[in-house]
Design an enzyme around this catalytic site. Structure first.
Site, PDB file in Angstrom:
ATOM      1  N   LYS A  13       0.839  -1.208   0.000  1.00  0.00           N
ATOM      2  CA  LYS A  13       0.000   0.000   0.000  1.00  0.00           C
ATOM      3  C   LYS A  13       0.873   1.257   0.000  1.00  0.00           C
ATOM      4  CE  LYS A  13      -2.034  -1.254   3.861  1.00  0.00           C
ATOM      5  NZ  LYS A  13      -1.325  -2.540   4.135  1.00  0.00           N
ATOM      6  N   ARG A  87     -10.058   0.289   8.852  1.00  0.00           N
ATOM      7  CA  ARG A  87      -9.430  -0.986   9.170  1.00  0.00           C
ATOM      8  C   ARG A  87     -10.373  -1.923   9.911  1.00  0.00           C
ATOM      9  NH1 ARG A  87      -3.806   0.208   8.843  1.00  0.00           N
ATOM     10  NH2 ARG A  87      -2.560  -1.628   9.221  1.00  0.00           N
ATOM     11  N   ARG A 124      11.731  -5.675   5.150  1.00  0.00           N
ATOM     12  CA  ARG A 124      11.462  -4.253   4.914  1.00  0.00           C
ATOM     13  C   ARG A 124      12.290  -3.364   5.844  1.00  0.00           C
ATOM     14  NH1 ARG A 124       5.651  -1.690   5.423  1.00  0.00           N
ATOM     15  NH2 ARG A 124       5.723  -2.764   7.417  1.00  0.00           N
ATOM     16  N   ARG A 157      11.071  -1.365  11.350  1.00  0.00           N
ATOM     17  CA  ARG A 157       9.958  -1.022  12.244  1.00  0.00           C
ATOM     18  C   ARG A 157       9.826  -2.077  13.335  1.00  0.00           C
ATOM     19  NH1 ARG A 157       4.923   0.395   8.288  1.00  0.00           N
ATOM     20  NH2 ARG A 157       3.862  -0.956   9.782  1.00  0.00           N
ATOM     21  N   ARG A 168      -0.183  -9.121  13.301  1.00  0.00           N
ATOM     22  CA  ARG A 168      -0.798  -8.180  12.332  1.00  0.00           C
ATOM     23  C   ARG A 168      -1.605  -8.915  11.273  1.00  0.00           C
ATOM     24  NH1 ARG A 168       4.424  -5.458  10.468  1.00  0.00           N
ATOM     25  NH2 ARG A 168       3.133  -4.131   9.135  1.00  0.00           N
TER      26      ARG A 168
HETATM   27  P1  AP5 Z   1       4.838  -1.557   1.810  1.00  0.00           P
HETATM   28  O1  AP5 Z   1       4.498  -0.757   0.592  1.00  0.00           O
HETATM   29  O2  AP5 Z   1       5.549  -0.876   2.909  1.00  0.00           O
HETATM   30  O3  AP5 Z   1       3.539  -2.348   2.343  1.00  0.00           O
HETATM   31  P2  AP5 Z   1       2.266  -1.839   3.131  1.00  0.00           P
HETATM   32  O4  AP5 Z   1       1.092  -2.542   2.562  1.00  0.00           O
HETATM   33  O5  AP5 Z   1       2.229  -0.340   3.159  1.00  0.00           O
HETATM   34  O6  AP5 Z   1       2.582  -2.455   4.543  1.00  0.00           O
HETATM   35  P3  AP5 Z   1       2.439  -1.874   6.033  1.00  0.00           P
HETATM   36  O7  AP5 Z   1       3.173  -2.826   6.909  1.00  0.00           O
HETATM   37  O8  AP5 Z   1       2.905  -0.438   6.110  1.00  0.00           O
HETATM   38  O9  AP5 Z   1       0.952  -1.939   6.263  1.00  0.00           O
HETATM   39  P4  AP5 Z   1       0.248  -2.042   7.584  1.00  0.00           P
HETATM   40  O10 AP5 Z   1      -1.144  -1.937   7.107  1.00  0.00           O
HETATM   41  O11 AP5 Z   1       0.586  -3.186   8.449  1.00  0.00           O
HETATM   42  O12 AP5 Z   1       0.851  -0.805   8.427  1.00  0.00           O
HETATM   43  P5  AP5 Z   1       0.347   0.668   8.751  1.00  0.00           P
HETATM   44  O13 AP5 Z   1       1.520   1.531   8.720  1.00  0.00           O
HETATM   45  O14 AP5 Z   1      -0.865   1.035   7.974  1.00  0.00           O
HETATM   46  O15 AP5 Z   1       5.713  -2.799   1.299  1.00  0.00           O
HETATM   47  C1  AP5 Z   1       6.236  -3.738   2.207  1.00  0.00           C
HETATM   48  C2  AP5 Z   1       7.605  -4.239   1.674  1.00  0.00           C
HETATM   49  O16 AP5 Z   1       7.396  -4.951   0.447  1.00  0.00           O
HETATM   50  C3  AP5 Z   1       8.583  -3.106   1.340  1.00  0.00           C
HETATM   51  O17 AP5 Z   1       9.867  -3.537   1.675  1.00  0.00           O
HETATM   52  C4  AP5 Z   1       8.456  -2.926  -0.182  1.00  0.00           C
HETATM   53  O18 AP5 Z   1       9.662  -2.467  -0.774  1.00  0.00           O
HETATM   54  C5  AP5 Z   1       8.102  -4.352  -0.637  1.00  0.00           C
HETATM   55  N1  AP5 Z   1       7.177  -4.380  -1.773  1.00  0.00           N
HETATM   56  C6  AP5 Z   1       6.103  -3.584  -1.985  1.00  0.00           C
HETATM   57  N2  AP5 Z   1       5.471  -3.919  -3.127  1.00  0.00           N
HETATM   58  C7  AP5 Z   1       6.146  -4.982  -3.642  1.00  0.00           C
HETATM   59  C8  AP5 Z   1       5.955  -5.799  -4.798  1.00  0.00           C
HETATM   60  N3  AP5 Z   1       4.946  -5.587  -5.661  1.00  0.00           N
HETATM   61  N4  AP5 Z   1       6.829  -6.813  -5.008  1.00  0.00           N
HETATM   62  C9  AP5 Z   1       7.859  -7.030  -4.134  1.00  0.00           C
HETATM   63  N5  AP5 Z   1       8.103  -6.294  -3.017  1.00  0.00           N
HETATM   64  C10 AP5 Z   1       7.244  -5.278  -2.773  1.00  0.00           C
HETATM   65  O19 AP5 Z   1      -0.167   0.483  10.271  1.00  0.00           O
HETATM   66  C11 AP5 Z   1       0.738   0.214  11.312  1.00  0.00           C
HETATM   67  C12 AP5 Z   1      -0.012   0.095  12.628  1.00  0.00           C
HETATM   68  O20 AP5 Z   1      -0.664   1.353  12.942  1.00  0.00           O
HETATM   69  C13 AP5 Z   1      -1.142  -0.931  12.685  1.00  0.00           C
HETATM   70  O21 AP5 Z   1      -0.665  -2.251  12.938  1.00  0.00           O
HETATM   71  C14 AP5 Z   1      -1.993  -0.380  13.831  1.00  0.00           C
HETATM   72  O22 AP5 Z   1      -1.389  -0.646  15.069  1.00  0.00           O
HETATM   73  C15 AP5 Z   1      -1.925   1.118  13.591  1.00  0.00           C
HETATM   74  N6  AP5 Z   1      -2.997   1.602  12.703  1.00  0.00           N
HETATM   75  C16 AP5 Z   1      -2.852   2.164  11.468  1.00  0.00           C
HETATM   76  N7  AP5 Z   1      -4.040   2.490  10.937  1.00  0.00           N
HETATM   77  C17 AP5 Z   1      -4.974   2.129  11.873  1.00  0.00           C
HETATM   78  C18 AP5 Z   1      -6.398   2.187  11.900  1.00  0.00           C
HETATM   79  N8  AP5 Z   1      -7.102   2.673  10.861  1.00  0.00           N
HETATM   80  N9  AP5 Z   1      -7.032   1.716  13.001  1.00  0.00           N
HETATM   81  C19 AP5 Z   1      -6.335   1.225  14.068  1.00  0.00           C
HETATM   82  N10 AP5 Z   1      -4.991   1.121  14.098  1.00  0.00           N
HETATM   83  C20 AP5 Z   1      -4.311   1.579  13.012  1.00  0.00           C
END
Ligand code: AP5
Length: 213
Positions: A13, A87, A124, A157, A168
Site C-alpha cells: 500500500k 481498518r 522491509r 519497524r 498483524r
Molecule cells: P509496503 O508498501 O511498505 O507495504 P504496506 O502494505 O504499506 O505495509 P504496512 O506494513 O505499512 O501496512 P500495515 O497496514 O501493516 O501498516 P500501517 O503503517 O498502515 O511494502 C512492504 C515491503 O514490500 C517493502 O519492503 C516494499 O519495498 C516491498 N514491496 C512492496 N510492493 C512490492 C511488490 N509488488 N513486489 C515485491 N516487493 C514489494 O499500520 C501500522 C499500525 O498502525 C497498525 O498495525 C496499527 O497498530 C496502527 N494503525 C494504522 N491504521 C490504523 C487504523 N485505521 N485503526 C487502528 N490502528 C491503526
C-alpha cells in the site's frame, strides 16, 4: 473524492501510494504514518498508541477518528488517497457518515499470499524521517542504511519482527477483511493481484483510478 487502498500488512500500500501521489497529485493520508509521527513526537496520542502499534494491534477507533477528521478537513478540496483507514467495519461506517463531503469512489484491494507478505515485511526497512519503504533484497537504498530521498536513517519497524507480523496478519483477517465485504456490497471494491512487480501492480491500479478522474 477518496480512493481507499486496502490490503494486508506488506501488500504494498505504501509503495503504491508513493507512486500514485507522484502521478495523480493525490494527497496521501496514511494512518500508520500519522500514528508513527505522533509516537516520535511523544504526543498524548502517541503515548496512547505506542504499545499497540508496536505489538501489531489496532489503535482505538476514537483516536483514529481524531486523526482522520483533522486530515480530511485539512484537505477538503483535494483528491485523497487513504492508506490504512478504514481498518474495521466501525471505521468504514464512520467514513460513510462523512460521505457527503468526502465520498469514497473506489476501494482498491491488494491481495498477496501469506509467505510473500512475511518475506516482504521481515526484509522491509523504512526511512525513520519520511517513511519511504525499502527492502533489504528487492529495493535496498543506494547508500546502505540511508534514505535515497532525504538522507536520514533507514531502520526496521518494531512491528516488522516475526512475532509481530503474525499478530498483524491475524488482526487483518479478523478485523479488516470484513471491511472488504462492506464495500463489495456497495459495489465499490476492486481486487488487484498484488503478487506482481510493483510497476505492474501500479498499472492495474491506474486502470481503476482512471475511471474516476
Ligand atoms: P509496503 O508498501 O511498505 O507495504 P504496506 O502494505 O504499506 O505495509 P504496512 O506494513 O505499512 O501496512 P500495515 O497496514 O501493516 O501498516 P500501517 O503503517 O498502515 O511494502 C512492504 C515491503 O514490500 C517493502 O519492503 C516494499 O519495498 C516491498 N514491496 C512492496 N510492493 C512490492 C511488490 N509488488 N513486489 C515485491 N516487493 C514489494 O499500520 C501500522 C499500525 O498502525 C497498525 O498495525 C496499527 O497498530 C496502527 N494503525 C494504522 N491504521 C490504523 C487504523 N485505521 N485503526 C487502528 N490502528 C491503526
Amino acid at each position: 473524492m477518496i480512493i481507499v487502498l486496502i490490503g494486508p500488512p506488506g501488500a504494498g500500500k505504501g509503495t503504491q501510494a508513493e507512486t500514485l501521489v507522484n502521478k495523480y497529485g493525490f494527497v496521501k493520508i496514511s494512518t500508520g504514518d500519522a500514528l508513527r509521527a505522533e509516537i516520535r513526537a511523544d504526543s498524548a496520542i502517541g503515548r496512547k498508541a505506542k504499545s499497540l502499534v508496536e505489538a501489531g494491534k489496532l489503535v482505538p477507533d476514537d483516536i483514529l477518528f481524531e486523526i482522520i477528521k483533522v486530515n480530511l478537513e485539512a484537505n477538503k478540496d483535494r483528491d485523497i488517497l487513504l492508506d490504512g483507514y478504514p481498518r474495521n467495519v466501525k471505521q468504514a461506517q464512520t467514513l460513510q457518515s462523512l460521505s457527503e463531503a468526502f465520498p469514497v469512489k473506489a476501494v482498491v484491494h491488494l491481495s498477496v499470499n501469506r509467505s510473500e507478505l512475511i518475506a516482504r515485511l521481515s526484509g522491509r526497512r523504512v526511512c525513520e524521517n519520511c517513511q519511504t519503504p525499502y527492502h533489504i533484497l528487492s529495493k535496498p537504498p543506494k547508500v546502505n542504511g540511508y534514505c535515497d530521498k532525504c538522507g536520514e536513517k533507514v531502520i526496521q519497524r518494531a512491528d516488522d519482527q516475526e512475532d509481530k507480523i503474525s499478530v498483524r496478519l491475524r488482526v487483518y483477517e479478523e478485523e479488516t477483511m470484513p471491511v472488504l465485504q462492506y464495500y463489495r456490497e456497495k459495489g465499490l471494491c476492486f481486487d488487484i493481484e498484488g503478487n506482481k512487480e510493483p510497476t505492474h501492480v501500479t498499472q492495474d491500479i491506474e486502470s481503476i483510478i482512471n475511471k474516476f478522474i
